[in-house]
Design a protein around this motif. Structure first.
Motif, PDB file in Angstrom:
ATOM      1  N   ALA A  40     -69.312  13.451  33.651  1.00  0.00           N
ATOM      2  CA  ALA A  40     -68.504  12.920  34.754  1.00  0.00           C
ATOM      3  C   ALA A  40     -68.289  11.424  34.591  1.00  0.00           C
ATOM      4  N   ALA A  44     -64.807   9.512  34.170  1.00  0.00           N
ATOM      5  CA  ALA A  44     -64.516   8.473  35.166  1.00  0.00           C
ATOM      6  C   ALA A  44     -64.092   7.174  34.485  1.00  0.00           C
ATOM      7  N   THR A 153     -63.654  14.764  36.176  1.00  0.00           N
ATOM      8  CA  THR A 153     -64.649  13.889  36.796  1.00  0.00           C
ATOM      9  C   THR A 153     -65.189  14.517  38.070  1.00  0.00           C
TER      10      THR A 153
END
Length: 201
Positions: A40, A44, A153
């Motif tokens: 994630a 991101a 994400t």
């Protein structure tokens, strides 16, 4: 995009030889949560940086795909852990029911995912064409980038949160269940042997 798809599949193949080591060293839940959070974070970074470098994008995609790759490997072992835990709690082993529910849920999710991509493209203003020659606006292109990085994400972070707060089968619990089941199965085997011996006598 072709390279991106290859990267996604390659990560699973690269991780497969290390899955047993990760499980024994850290536990399935613990390894998966860490990998999901890492994945994630990588997506991101791509989302925030909005890079125009194909090499940087592919490198970060590879790292982000490692998180999803660990989950894809471990999720099948989670099913066995759930079956074992159910047997410990109820005394009944329901392999077929658990696998059936999992298979049904995956098929429903795949059906939803199939339509989700098209729906989101329509939502952001993507203009489709069967004959070609359509040029997407800069705004639509930027939105496609945001979807390609933002959705992973959010999904990886959500999966990590679900495992952290709703999935109770950490390494300690799984090992306790294995020990409990071993005792139960040993006792059952001994009882069956005694019953057979009495029948023979």
């Amino acid at each position: 995009m072709s390279l991106a798809l290859i990267v996604n599949f390659a990560t699973v193949l690269l991780l497969a030889p290390f899955s047993n080591w990760m499980t024994q060293r850290f536990g399935r839940k613990e390894s998966t949560v860490t990998a999901l959070i890492f994945g994630a974070a990588m997506y991101a970074i791509l989302l925030v940086s909005h890079t125009h470098s194909a090499m940087f994008y592919l490198a970060m995609l590879f790292l982000g795909s490692l998180g999803a790759g660990v989950f894809n490997l471990m999720v099948w072992a989670f099913i066995t852990d759930v079956i074992d835990n159910h047997e410990v709690l109820t005394g009944v082993r329901e392999d077929g029911i658990v696998y059936g529910v999992n298979s049904f849920a995956r098929k429903v999710a795949q059906a939803i995912a199939g339509g989700f991509g098209g729906f989101m493209l329509t939502f952001i203003g993507y203009v489709s064409s069967t004959s070609g020659g359509v040029t997407q606006s800069t705004q639509v292109v930027n939105r496609i980038y945001s979807l390609a990085t933002g959705v992973p994400t959010a999904c990886l972070a959500l999966a990590a949160l679900v495992l952290i707060f709703l999935y109770p089968l950490n390494k300690k619990r799984v090992m306790q269940n294995a020990e409990t089941l071993e005792k139960i199965h040993t006792q059952n085997t001994e009882a069956e042997e005694k019953a057979e011996k009495k029948t023979e006598d």
